[in-house]
Design a protein around this motif. Structure first.
Motif, short mmCIF file in Angstrom:
data_model
loop_
_atom_site.label_atom_id
_atom_site.label_comp_id
_atom_site.label_asym_id
_atom_site.label_seq_id
_atom_site.Cartn_x
_atom_site.Cartn_y
_atom_site.Cartn_z
N GLY A 1 6.69 -8.82 -73.57
CA GLY A 1 5.40 -9.12 -74.18
C GLY A 1 4.37 -8.01 -73.99
N ALA A 2 3.11 -8.41 -73.91
CA ALA A 2 2.03 -7.44 -73.81
C ALA A 2 2.08 -6.68 -72.48
CB ALA A 2 0.68 -8.15 -73.95
N TRP A 3 2.65 -7.31 -71.45
CA TRP A 3 2.79 -6.62 -70.17
C TRP A 3 3.70 -5.40 -70.32
CZ3 TRP A 3 0.93 -5.31 -65.80
CH2 TRP A 3 1.74 -4.93 -64.74
N PRO B 1 8.60 -8.12 -63.86
CA PRO B 1 8.56 -8.52 -65.28
C PRO B 1 7.23 -9.09 -65.72
CG PRO B 1 10.44 -9.51 -64.10
CD PRO B 1 9.51 -8.95 -63.07
N THR B 2 6.35 -9.43 -64.78
CA THR B 2 5.04 -10.00 -65.15
C THR B 2 3.95 -9.38 -64.28
OG1 THR B 2 5.13 -11.78 -63.51
CG2 THR B 2 6.14 -12.22 -65.67
N PRO B 3 2.69 -9.46 -64.73
CA PRO B 3 1.57 -8.95 -63.92
C PRO B 3 1.49 -9.64 -62.57
CG PRO B 3 0.83 -9.37 -66.17
CD PRO B 3 2.23 -9.90 -66.07
N SER B 4 1.68 -10.96 -62.53
CA SER B 4 1.50 -11.66 -61.25
C SER B 4 2.58 -11.28 -60.25
CB SER B 4 1.49 -13.18 -61.48
OG SER B 4 2.64 -13.58 -62.17
N ALA C 1 -2.85 -5.10 -62.61
CA ALA C 1 -2.02 -6.30 -62.49
C ALA C 1 -2.73 -7.37 -61.66
CB ALA C 1 -0.67 -5.96 -61.88
N VAL C 2 -3.40 -6.93 -60.59
CA VAL C 2 -4.16 -7.88 -59.76
C VAL C 2 -5.32 -8.46 -60.57
CG1 VAL C 2 -5.64 -8.08 -57.73
CG2 VAL C 2 -3.50 -6.76 -57.60
N GLU C 3 -6.02 -7.59 -61.29
CA GLU C 3 -7.17 -8.05 -62.09
C GLU C 3 -6.72 -9.03 -63.18
OE1 GLU C 3 -9.42 -3.76 -61.35
OE2 GLU C 3 -8.48 -4.19 -63.28
N GLY D 1 -5.64 -15.23 -65.54
CA GLY D 1 -4.55 -16.18 -65.36
C GLY D 1 -3.17 -15.57 -65.53
N GLY D 2 -3.07 -14.26 -65.31
CA GLY D 2 -1.77 -13.62 -65.41
C GLY D 2 -1.38 -13.22 -66.81
N ILE D 3 -2.29 -13.41 -67.77
CA ILE D 3 -2.02 -13.04 -69.16
C ILE D 3 -2.79 -11.77 -69.51
CG2 ILE D 3 -2.14 -13.78 -71.57
CD1 ILE D 3 -0.31 -15.48 -69.80
#
Length: 288
Positions: free
Chosen positions: A27-29, A58-61, A91-93, A99-101
């Motif tokens: 996705g956008a990540w 695989p994800t920001p969170s 990624a933290v921000e 909300g991780g998106i």
DNA sequence: AACCCGGGGCG
DNA sequence: CGCCCAGGGTT
């Protein structure tokens, strides 16, 4: 109608971040990570690192939970390692504020660490399909030649964004392709050194080609020499820290034979100031 | 606006 | 060996 989108669909390189499966998976990540890596690092060097990075985080969170040491280690030799810190902070921000998106609005993207005019719009356009001007170094060169008749673009300017905005097709999807096509043209045909005008879809309308490809005397700002530079010293220290991680190096064992000890010490201090290294008094290490 | 920040590969 | 690379932050 510009011939650019048609040319792009026929000839564009098959790059990971252009594949539908890449967007389905990351996705956008995925787009955001690719754009961070592509800031001043060539496409061919980014590709293997990008895939390894996204498989690990695989994800920001998930990335937000990593340590600085992990991030700097994974960044490896991509160069400009502050980008790894900024990506980590982003990624933290994203995790805390969104909300991780990965946000979609340009203003929200611009507010993230390490994201400027280019990256914010690249994510909004290439990840979310919105309509914004995306202007990188390739696009600036294409605009300078095709529109202004100059051999090389001037320094980056907000006016580039206005110029590109005026050229964008009205249709949202077509505008995204137009942005990608301008970058692709600059990367593969309208290159800085030896442009291949015989292959260019804009040859019939290019102001620079029509004028006989004149040397318009644009002086590109030269980067300071790397050999003997502070950047080289920082790179050498960080390479050492990556090689011994997770251990620490005694301070007196950090590049003891470096030609300029003062420069070496400045490099260590500046790495600590940037947050790329940490010292406990006797030794140096990647921040945990 | 100018300067700083890596590292590699190509002509 | 100079130049270039899907830039951004700081001053």
């Amino acid at each position: 109608m510009s011939p650019l989108p048609t040319w792009y669909r026929a000839t564009a390189r098959d790059l990971p971040w252009r594949r539908p499966s890449f967007h389905d998976e990351f996705g956008a990540w995925g787009v955001l990570v690719s754009e961070f890596m592509l800031q001043q690092t060539p496409v061919t060097r980014v590709i293997p690192h990008l895939e390894a990075w996204l498989e690990r985080w695989p994800t920001p969170s998930e990335m937000a939970t990593a340590s600085t040491a992990d991030v700097v280690q994974q960044w490896a030799n991509l160069g400009y390692p502050r980008r790894a810190l900024w990506l980590h902070r982003a990624a933290v921000e994203i995790t805390e504020r969104h909300g991780g998106i990965v946000p979609r609005e340009v203003d929200a993207l611009l507010a993230l660490s390490g994201i400027g005019d280019y990256t914010a719009r690249a994510v909004a356009v290439f990840a979310y399909g919105d309509r914004h001007p995306v202007v990188d170094t390739n696009t600036r060169r294409v605009l300078a030649r095709a529109i202004e008749g100059r051999a090389q673009p001037g320094p980056p300017s907000r006016r580039d964004l206005v110029l590109m905005a005026d050229l964008l097709p009205d249709d949202v999807a077509e505008a995204a392709v137009f942005n990608a096509a301008a970058m692709e043209l600059g990367a593969t045909v309208c290159t800085s050194r030896a442009p291949r005008c015989e292959l260019c879809p804009l040859a019939g309308s290019c102001a620079w080609l029509a004028a006989g490809r004149p040397d318009t005397g644009d002086e590109r700002r030269r980067q300071a020499a790397y050999e003997g530079s502070d950047r080289q010293a920082r790179g050498a220290v960080l390479k050492l820290l990556r090689s011994i991680d997770p251990d620490a190096v005694p301070l007196d064992a950090v590049l003891p034979d470096w030609p300029d000890p003062g420069q070496r010490d400045r490099a260590i201090d500046s790495l600590i100031a940037d947050g790329l290294a940490e010292a406990d008094g006797a030794s140096l290490f990647l921040p945990r």
